[in-house]
Motif scaffolding. Structure first.
Motif, PDB file in Angstrom:
ATOM      1  N   HIS A  65      34.952  47.190  34.916  1.00  0.00           N
ATOM      2  CA  HIS A  65      36.152  46.518  34.428  1.00  0.00           C
ATOM      3  C   HIS A  65      36.960  45.986  35.608  1.00  0.00           C
ATOM      4  O   HIS A  65      37.233  46.719  36.569  1.00  0.00           O
ATOM      5  CB  HIS A  65      37.016  47.482  33.616  1.00  0.00           C
ATOM      6  N   HIS A  66      37.311  44.696  35.538  1.00  0.00           N
ATOM      7  CA  HIS A  66      38.140  44.117  36.598  1.00  0.00           C
ATOM      8  C   HIS A  66      39.596  44.477  36.342  1.00  0.00           C
ATOM      9  O   HIS A  66      40.129  44.235  35.261  1.00  0.00           O
ATOM     10  CB  HIS A  66      37.989  42.596  36.640  1.00  0.00           C
ATOM     11  N   LEU A  67      40.222  45.086  37.315  1.00  0.00           N
ATOM     12  CA  LEU A  67      41.598  45.533  37.165  1.00  0.00           C
ATOM     13  C   LEU A  67      42.551  44.455  37.687  1.00  0.00           C
ATOM     14  O   LEU A  67      42.537  44.097  38.863  1.00  0.00           O
ATOM     15  CB  LEU A  67      41.819  46.836  37.939  1.00  0.00           C
ATOM     16  N   TYR A  68      43.384  43.938  36.787  1.00  0.00           N
ATOM     17  CA  TYR A  68      44.387  42.942  37.154  1.00  0.00           C
ATOM     18  C   TYR A  68      45.739  43.618  37.353  1.00  0.00           C
ATOM     19  O   TYR A  68      46.002  44.693  36.800  1.00  0.00           O
ATOM     20  CB  TYR A  68      44.513  41.887  36.053  1.00  0.00           C
ATOM     21  N   SER A  69      46.600  42.959  38.098  1.00  0.00           N
ATOM     22  CA  SER A  69      47.963  43.453  38.254  1.00  0.00           C
ATOM     23  C   SER A  69      48.731  43.228  36.958  1.00  0.00           C
ATOM     24  O   SER A  69      48.309  42.461  36.083  1.00  0.00           O
ATOM     25  CB  SER A  69      48.669  42.719  39.401  1.00  0.00           C
ATOM     26  N   ASN A  70      49.875  43.908  36.811  1.00  0.00           N
ATOM     27  CA  ASN A  70      50.695  43.720  35.617  1.00  0.00           C
ATOM     28  C   ASN A  70      51.089  42.260  35.433  1.00  0.00           C
ATOM     29  O   ASN A  70      51.078  41.738  34.304  1.00  0.00           O
ATOM     30  CB  ASN A  70      51.958  44.586  35.701  1.00  0.00           C
ATOM     31  N   GLN A  71      51.452  41.594  36.545  1.00  0.00           N
ATOM     32  CA  GLN A  71      51.837  40.196  36.453  1.00  0.00           C
ATOM     33  C   GLN A  71      50.666  39.336  35.993  1.00  0.00           C
ATOM     34  O   GLN A  71      50.841  38.417  35.182  1.00  0.00           O
ATOM     35  CB  GLN A  71      52.357  39.688  37.806  1.00  0.00           C
ATOM     36  N   GLU A  72      49.473  39.640  36.484  1.00  0.00           N
ATOM     37  CA  GLU A  72      48.295  38.871  36.082  1.00  0.00           C
ATOM     38  C   GLU A  72      47.984  39.048  34.602  1.00  0.00           C
ATOM     39  O   GLU A  72      47.658  38.065  33.922  1.00  0.00           O
ATOM     40  CB  GLU A  72      47.087  39.295  36.930  1.00  0.00           C
ATOM     41  N   ILE A  73      48.085  40.267  34.082  1.00  0.00           N
ATOM     42  CA  ILE A  73      47.745  40.447  32.670  1.00  0.00           C
ATOM     43  C   ILE A  73      48.810  39.825  31.771  1.00  0.00           C
ATOM     44  O   ILE A  73      48.502  39.351  30.674  1.00  0.00           O
ATOM     45  CB  ILE A  73      47.498  41.931  32.307  1.00  0.00           C
ATOM     46  N   GLU A 109      50.453  37.057  32.554  1.00  0.00           N
ATOM     47  CA  GLU A 109      50.156  35.622  32.609  1.00  0.00           C
ATOM     48  C   GLU A 109      48.925  35.282  31.787  1.00  0.00           C
ATOM     49  O   GLU A 109      48.922  34.302  31.027  1.00  0.00           O
ATOM     50  CB  GLU A 109      49.966  35.185  34.062  1.00  0.00           C
ATOM     51  N   ARG A 110      47.878  36.101  31.919  1.00  0.00           N
ATOM     52  CA  ARG A 110      46.643  35.835  31.178  1.00  0.00           C
ATOM     53  C   ARG A 110      46.878  35.940  29.668  1.00  0.00           C
ATOM     54  O   ARG A 110      46.389  35.110  28.893  1.00  0.00           O
ATOM     55  CB  ARG A 110      45.547  36.823  31.613  1.00  0.00           C
ATOM     56  N   SER A 111      47.617  36.955  29.247  1.00  0.00           N
ATOM     57  CA  SER A 111      47.871  37.129  27.819  1.00  0.00           C
ATOM     58  C   SER A 111      48.725  35.996  27.274  1.00  0.00           C
ATOM     59  O   SER A 111      48.506  35.531  26.145  1.00  0.00           O
ATOM     60  CB  SER A 111      48.545  38.477  27.552  1.00  0.00           C
TER      61      SER A 111
END
Length: 229
Positions: free
Chosen positions: A19-27, A29-31
């Motif tokens: 599983h690729h772990l994204y930062s809170n800011q990245e998730i 933005e992605r969501s």
């Protein structure tokens, strides 16, 4: 010490999940990006005759088939139809049921609720769209000649259908959920086995320009969600 790539649990092989772990800011933005894209999705009833490559249909069906299912039985069959004669046969049978529904089965309240959609018993999109996918649920399967009921069939097929609709939109195409009731005629027209039940019909293609859709508002987050924090 690194975790092994494979382990045996209850006698069955399990593989390491990466599983690729994204930062809170990245998730966040992605969501949000994905939400904004899906919020543009609309049900479309008028289709262009522009062809859609079979490979696209294969990819969206493969995406739908990644859906979770009870005991991983994957109780679905996706029938992808581009054959013009078959589409004509399906349209005739669907409209026969729809005429009966609009004439005798539909309540006044139902008609009122459908008024903003501007729908009627005519379903030209079945023939106009370059492809239709008929989703069948498999109530049971045969394993080594023995009948076995599948688990959580409606839940599983509902999730897979949602992922199918999402994949269609993500590919840059449009669709419409069509559920003529009863749908038994689809089993006959497509010559499906007795363990399959028609669940949903989706025409797939490009919108015919100019294309207009109802100016509807979706419920806000506070109307569809309750947080317990």
């Amino acid at each position: 010490m690194e975790a092994p790539d494979k382990v045996i649990i209850n006698g069955y092989e399990h593989i390491l999940y990466h599983h690729h772990l994204y930062s809170n800011q990245e998730i966040i933005e992605r969501s949000n990006i994905f939400y904004q894209e899906m919020d543009m999705r609309r049900s479309v009833r008028e289709f262009s005759s522009k062809p859609v490559p079979r490979e696209v249909i294969e990819n969206i069906i493969k995406t739908a088939s990644t859906a979770p299912s009870g005991a991983h039985k994957q109780p679905w069959t996706f029938c992808a139809v581009s054959n013009e004669q078959l589409k004509t046969n399906i349209r005739k049978a669907a409209e026969k049921e729809e005429v009966e529904t609009y004439t005798n089965r539909m309540s006044d309240r139902w008609r009122d609720d459908l008024a903003p959609m501007a729908t009627d018993a005519n379903k030209p999109f079945i023939e106009e769209a370059p492809w239709i996918i008929v989703v069948f649920k498999r109530v049971y399967d045969y394993e080594k000649g023995v009948k076995h009921n599948n688990y959580y069939v409606n839940e599983s097929i509902g999730i897979a259908s949602g992922m199918l609709i999402t994949a269609i939109h993500r590919a840059g195409l449009v669709t419409l959920t069509h559920t003529p009731s009863p749908m038994n005629f689809l089993t006959k027209v497509l010559d499906r086995p007795s363990n399959e039940r028609a669940y949903l019909l989706l025409p797939i293609g490009y919108p015919k320009p100019p294309n207009y859709v109802p100016n509807l508002e979706r419920k806000g987050l506070d109307e569809v969600c309750v947080f317990y924090e």
